[in-house]
Design an enzyme around this catalytic site. Structure first.
Site, PDB file in Angstrom:
ATOM      1  N   LYS A 264       0.840  -1.209   0.000  1.00  0.00           N
ATOM      2  CA  LYS A 264       0.000   0.000   0.000  1.00  0.00           C
ATOM      3  C   LYS A 264       0.870   1.253   0.000  1.00  0.00           C
ATOM      4  O   LYS A 264       1.734   1.406   0.857  1.00  0.00           O
ATOM      5  CB  LYS A 264      -0.896  -0.008   1.254  1.00  0.00           C
ATOM      6  CG  LYS A 264      -1.599   1.327   1.550  1.00  0.00           C
ATOM      7  CD  LYS A 264      -2.454   1.265   2.818  1.00  0.00           C
ATOM      8  CE  LYS A 264      -3.054   2.628   3.175  1.00  0.00           C
ATOM      9  NZ  LYS A 264      -3.865   2.607   4.420  1.00  0.00           N
ATOM     10  N   ASP A 269      -2.799  10.231   3.647  1.00  0.00           N
ATOM     11  CA  ASP A 269      -4.160   9.777   3.937  1.00  0.00           C
ATOM     12  C   ASP A 269      -4.867  10.791   4.830  1.00  0.00           C
ATOM     13  O   ASP A 269      -4.677  10.813   6.040  1.00  0.00           O
ATOM     14  CB  ASP A 269      -4.101   8.399   4.624  1.00  0.00           C
ATOM     15  CG  ASP A 269      -5.493   7.820   4.890  1.00  0.00           C
ATOM     16  OD1 ASP A 269      -6.476   8.396   4.370  1.00  0.00           O
ATOM     17  OD2 ASP A 269      -5.584   6.795   5.595  1.00  0.00           O
ATOM     18  N   LYS A 276     -10.072  12.581   8.711  1.00  0.00           N
ATOM     19  CA  LYS A 276      -9.447  12.252   9.996  1.00  0.00           C
ATOM     20  C   LYS A 276      -9.380  13.502  10.876  1.00  0.00           C
ATOM     21  O   LYS A 276      -9.342  14.616  10.356  1.00  0.00           O
ATOM     22  CB  LYS A 276      -8.009  11.761   9.747  1.00  0.00           C
ATOM     23  CG  LYS A 276      -7.895  10.373   9.149  1.00  0.00           C
ATOM     24  CD  LYS A 276      -6.434   9.958   9.009  1.00  0.00           C
ATOM     25  CE  LYS A 276      -6.297   8.589   8.359  1.00  0.00           C
ATOM     26  NZ  LYS A 276      -6.818   7.491   9.192  1.00  0.00           N
ATOM     27  N   ASP A 287       1.760   6.590   5.253  1.00  0.00           N
ATOM     28  CA  ASP A 287       0.769   5.601   4.819  1.00  0.00           C
ATOM     29  C   ASP A 287       1.175   4.906   3.508  1.00  0.00           C
ATOM     30  O   ASP A 287       0.424   4.111   2.963  1.00  0.00           O
ATOM     31  CB  ASP A 287      -0.600   6.286   4.674  1.00  0.00           C
ATOM     32  CG  ASP A 287      -1.769   5.344   4.954  1.00  0.00           C
ATOM     33  OD1 ASP A 287      -1.549   4.311   5.605  1.00  0.00           O
ATOM     34  OD2 ASP A 287      -2.891   5.652   4.501  1.00  0.00           O
ATOM     35  N   ASP A 346     -12.148   6.541   4.517  1.00  0.00           N
ATOM     36  CA  ASP A 346     -10.844   6.408   5.188  1.00  0.00           C
ATOM     37  C   ASP A 346     -10.350   4.949   5.160  1.00  0.00           C
ATOM     38  O   ASP A 346      -9.197   4.689   5.467  1.00  0.00           O
ATOM     39  CB  ASP A 346     -10.969   6.907   6.636  1.00  0.00           C
ATOM     40  CG  ASP A 346      -9.619   7.184   7.267  1.00  0.00           C
ATOM     41  OD1 ASP A 346      -8.598   7.159   6.538  1.00  0.00           O
ATOM     42  OD2 ASP A 346      -9.580   7.418   8.494  1.00  0.00           O
ATOM     43  N   GLU A 348      -9.340   3.254   2.775  1.00  0.00           N
ATOM     44  CA  GLU A 348      -8.936   3.337   1.365  1.00  0.00           C
ATOM     45  C   GLU A 348      -7.836   2.347   1.007  1.00  0.00           C
ATOM     46  O   GLU A 348      -7.706   1.974  -0.156  1.00  0.00           O
ATOM     47  CB  GLU A 348      -8.496   4.768   1.029  1.00  0.00           C
ATOM     48  CG  GLU A 348      -7.024   5.111   1.365  1.00  0.00           C
ATOM     49  CD  GLU A 348      -6.685   5.019   2.846  1.00  0.00           C
ATOM     50  OE1 GLU A 348      -7.610   5.058   3.677  1.00  0.00           O
ATOM     51  OE2 GLU A 348      -5.494   4.894   3.170  1.00  0.00           O
ATOM     52  N   ARG A 350      -7.451  -0.826   1.643  1.00  0.00           N
ATOM     53  CA  ARG A 350      -7.981  -2.096   1.133  1.00  0.00           C
ATOM     54  C   ARG A 350      -8.512  -1.939  -0.291  1.00  0.00           C
ATOM     55  O   ARG A 350      -8.471  -2.875  -1.077  1.00  0.00           O
ATOM     56  CB  ARG A 350      -9.049  -2.627   2.104  1.00  0.00           C
ATOM     57  CG  ARG A 350     -10.184  -1.675   2.336  1.00  0.00           C
ATOM     58  CD  ARG A 350     -10.965  -1.992   3.621  1.00  0.00           C
ATOM     59  NE  ARG A 350     -10.246  -1.553   4.827  1.00  0.00           N
ATOM     60  CZ  ARG A 350     -10.698  -1.721   6.059  1.00  0.00           C
ATOM     61  NH1 ARG A 350     -11.850  -2.328   6.280  1.00  0.00           N
ATOM     62  NH2 ARG A 350     -10.007  -1.302   7.091  1.00  0.00           N
TER      63      ARG A 350
HETATM   64  N1  BES Z   1      -3.932   4.623   7.116  1.00  0.00           N
HETATM   65  C1  BES Z   1      -4.983   4.279   7.991  1.00  0.00           C
HETATM   66  C2  BES Z   1      -4.535   3.322   9.090  1.00  0.00           C
HETATM   67  C3  BES Z   1      -4.059   3.994  10.346  1.00  0.00           C
HETATM   68  C4  BES Z   1      -4.966   4.631  11.177  1.00  0.00           C
HETATM   69  C5  BES Z   1      -2.762   3.901  10.726  1.00  0.00           C
HETATM   70  C6  BES Z   1      -4.527   5.217  12.351  1.00  0.00           C
HETATM   71  C7  BES Z   1      -2.308   4.474  11.888  1.00  0.00           C
HETATM   72  C8  BES Z   1      -3.199   5.133  12.710  1.00  0.00           C
HETATM   73  C9  BES Z   1      -6.119   3.599   7.231  1.00  0.00           C
HETATM   74  O1  BES Z   1      -6.273   3.998   5.923  1.00  0.00           O
HETATM   75  C10 BES Z   1      -7.355   3.935   7.954  1.00  0.00           C
HETATM   76  O2  BES Z   1      -7.658   5.083   8.056  1.00  0.00           O
HETATM   77  N2  BES Z   1      -8.065   2.939   8.444  1.00  0.00           N
HETATM   78  C11 BES Z   1      -9.255   3.158   9.186  1.00  0.00           C
HETATM   79  C12 BES Z   1     -10.214   2.057   8.841  1.00  0.00           C
HETATM   80  C13 BES Z   1     -11.587   2.278   9.408  1.00  0.00           C
HETATM   81  C14 BES Z   1     -12.259   3.443   8.756  1.00  0.00           C
HETATM   82  C15 BES Z   1     -12.390   1.002   9.205  1.00  0.00           C
HETATM   83  C16 BES Z   1      -8.891   3.114  10.673  1.00  0.00           C
HETATM   84  O3  BES Z   1      -8.126   2.276  11.089  1.00  0.00           O
HETATM   85  O4  BES Z   1      -9.383   3.981  11.398  1.00  0.00           O
HETATM   86 ZN    ZN Z   2      -4.547   4.703   4.955  1.00  0.00          ZN
HETATM   87 ZN    ZN Z   3      -7.468   5.755   5.740  1.00  0.00          ZN
END
Ligand code: BES
Ligand code: ZN
Ligand code: ZN
Length: 495
Positions: A264, A269, A276, A287, A346, A348, A350
């Site tokens: 990825k 992000d 966020k 990211d 968010d 994204e 996947r």
């Molecule tokens: N890049 C983030 C993962 C992330 C979140 C890494 C916080 C470090 C700290 C990913 O794209 C993401 O935002 N995932 C969401 C998924 C949720 C919306 C199901 C997450 O983990 O909050």
């Molecule tokens: Zn992300």
């Molecule tokens: Zn995200």
């Protein structure tokens, strides 16, 4: 920094500091340390009996002008318990020694191996520790400190070990330089590293390393109908890229296995319309760590020349909340033809991995590993200690876990029972990109990716908790870690 093998005995080698390590046992002054103790007239025994030299992990004891040694200083680093000593410990000792001496403006030192590991493993671990320990994140500071280690001499390897030491040293150099290549990419802020810039850097790396490279631009991505990747990219003006880097062994045979490494690379992000919170958002430049890791692995493989073909596929995009951004509830069609209801923009990572995996399969990969900073939930489950591991095929997963163990990277497998699959069943499309509010966020993310994997053995690494050091460690600077590169290089090399 130069690392050399020094044939002279450690006692007669002139240097700013001689570094070695001490095991934690009832009497830490044993073996080599007892030998040194003799030169310094029993001083170590005295310090040990006073309780200041115990061998506890990463304990530092610094002596100036040690009698009987040509070195100006003697630095003893605690190695912890002898039965727990491994390459990971030695790597940390070497890195911590380097960072400590560098902070004291020392420029040259010698590292003396003690007992505990084979010559090749020890030389590799020391090289890795030194080179990754030396990495700094001061690229954009205008007043860089003039603190630099110029050379490290490895002493204590016997003449008959020379070949093994040289071999380990070279392997360690290749792996650690590649890990720093990855860390350097991860450290870049998003204004300096857009998907297009990442693709350019990957192309330059591949050409220099002698790897085949193919960059898919937005037109090609559209013609391949990568609707999931495009839906993320549509939120901002920067066009996406898919970076494809291929290593082919000289003895490649048709029908032989091909490993796909999918990473990825969201260069920033914001969360998109499901935006966020501001606090800590700056970290989301990291990211793209999964993609940067796969590029680093490819760089190392080009030099190590394993006998299996490997294709790295890195989907790269920003995730922005512009006027053209996708909105919650939007339904997208992935390259595979599956429809996805995007309930949270968010989630994204996947989405872009779905299309990258479909493309990797089209290129003929027979085994897949993906790495991604996928979920915040993995930090809840495993903190910043273990990489989360998910797999569709236990034999393939076990191979990866064995490589993690061999290289000393902490990884922990989480379950993927069929019940979790229900969480992403779609109401209005085939699947939805987040679970329906029952916890297990990291597993849900893994299951979403698995929907696109089919029968190909696949392992997913969630590195969201481990790709970034929030605080400096004695052996590693604050910031990008390059985690899982060593495991993947080992996995491919031992395939
Ligand atoms: N890049 C983030 C993962 C992330 C979140 C890494 C916080 C470090 C700290 C990913 O794209 C993401 O935002 N995932 C969401 C998924 C949720 C919306 C199901 C997450 O983990 O909050
Ligand atoms: Zn992300
Ligand atoms: Zn995200």
């Amino acid at each position: 920094m130069q690392i050399t093998l020094e044939p002279k005995s450690y006692a007669s080698f002139e240097t700013d500091a001689l570094v070695t390590y001490v095991f934690e046992e009832s009497d830490p002054v044993q073996g080599r340390i007892a030998e040194i103790d003799k030169s310094v007239g029993g001083l170590l025994k005295k310090i040990a009996s006073g309780g200041e030299l115990t061998g506890k992990a990463l304990e530092f004891t610094l002596l100036h002008a040690p009698a009987g040694l040509e070195a100006a200083r003697l630095l003893l680093v605690g190695a912890g318990k002898r039965d727990q000593f491994n390459v990971a410990t030695l790597r940390k000792i070497a890195g911590a020694a380097l960072r400590s001496l560098k902070s004291k403006s020392i420029r040259n030192f010698a590292f003396l191996t003690n007992e505990g590991l084979s010559t090749e493993d020890a030389a590799q671990a020391i090289a890795e520790g030194l080179i990754t320990g030396d990495f700094e994140t001061d690229k954009y500071k205008t007043d860089k400190k003039d603190k630099k280690i110029e050379s490290v001499a490895l002493v204590g390897f016997s003449d008959s070990d020379k070949f093994a030491a040289e071999k380990g040293l070279n392997r360690g150099r290749i792996i650690a330089d590649s890990q720093n290549f990855t860390r350097d990419l991860v450290n870049e802020p998003s204004n300096k590293l857009t998907p297009r810039v990442l693709a350019e850097k990957a192309e330059a790396m591949a050409k220099e390393a002698g790897l085949a490279v193919d960059i898919l631009d937005e037109k090609k991505i559209a013609s391949l109908k990568m609707g999931a990747l495009l839906s993320v990219a549509q939120g901002g003006p920067e066009p996406p890229r898919v970076i494809v880097v291929t290593y082919t062994p000289s003895n490649a045979k048709p029908g032989a296995p091909v490993i796909g490494l999918v990473g990825k690379a969201v260069t920033f992000d914001t969360g998109g319309i499901s935006i966020k919170p501001a606090d800590g958002m700056e970290k989301m430049k990291y990211d793209m760590a999964g993609g940067a890791t796969m590029l680093g692995v490819m760089r190392a493989l080009a030099a190590l020349k394993p006998s299996v073909k490997v294709i790295g596929v890195v989907p790269a995009t920003e995730n922005m909340p512009g006027g053209t951004a996708q909105k919650p509830g939007d339904i997208q069609t992935a390259m595979s033809g599956k429809t996805i209801e995007v309930l949270n923009t968010d989630a994204e990572g996947r989405l872009i991995l779905a299309d990258a995996i479909t493309y990797a399969k089209q290129l003929g990969v027979t085994h897949i590993v993906d790495a991604a900073t996928l979920t915040g939930a993995i930090v809840v489950a495993l903190a910043n200690i273990n990489v989360g591991v998910f797999g569709s095929d236990q034999t393939w997963t076990d191979k990866l876990l064995a490589s993690a163990k061999a290289t000393g990277e902490k990884m922990w497998q989480l379950p993927m029972d069929d019940e979790y699959r229900e969480f992403i069943k779609g109401s209005f499309a085939d699947i939805q990109n987040i679970g329906s509010g029952k916890g297990g966020g990291s597993i849900t993310g893994a299951w979403f990716i698995r929907e696109f994997v089919g029968d190909t053995p696949w392992v997913h690494l969630d590195i969201a908790g481990t790709a970034w050091n929030d605080d400096a460690k004695p052996f590693l600077a604050k910031g990008p870690t390059g985690v899982s590169l060593r495991t993947l290089v080992h996995l491919v090399s031992s395939f």
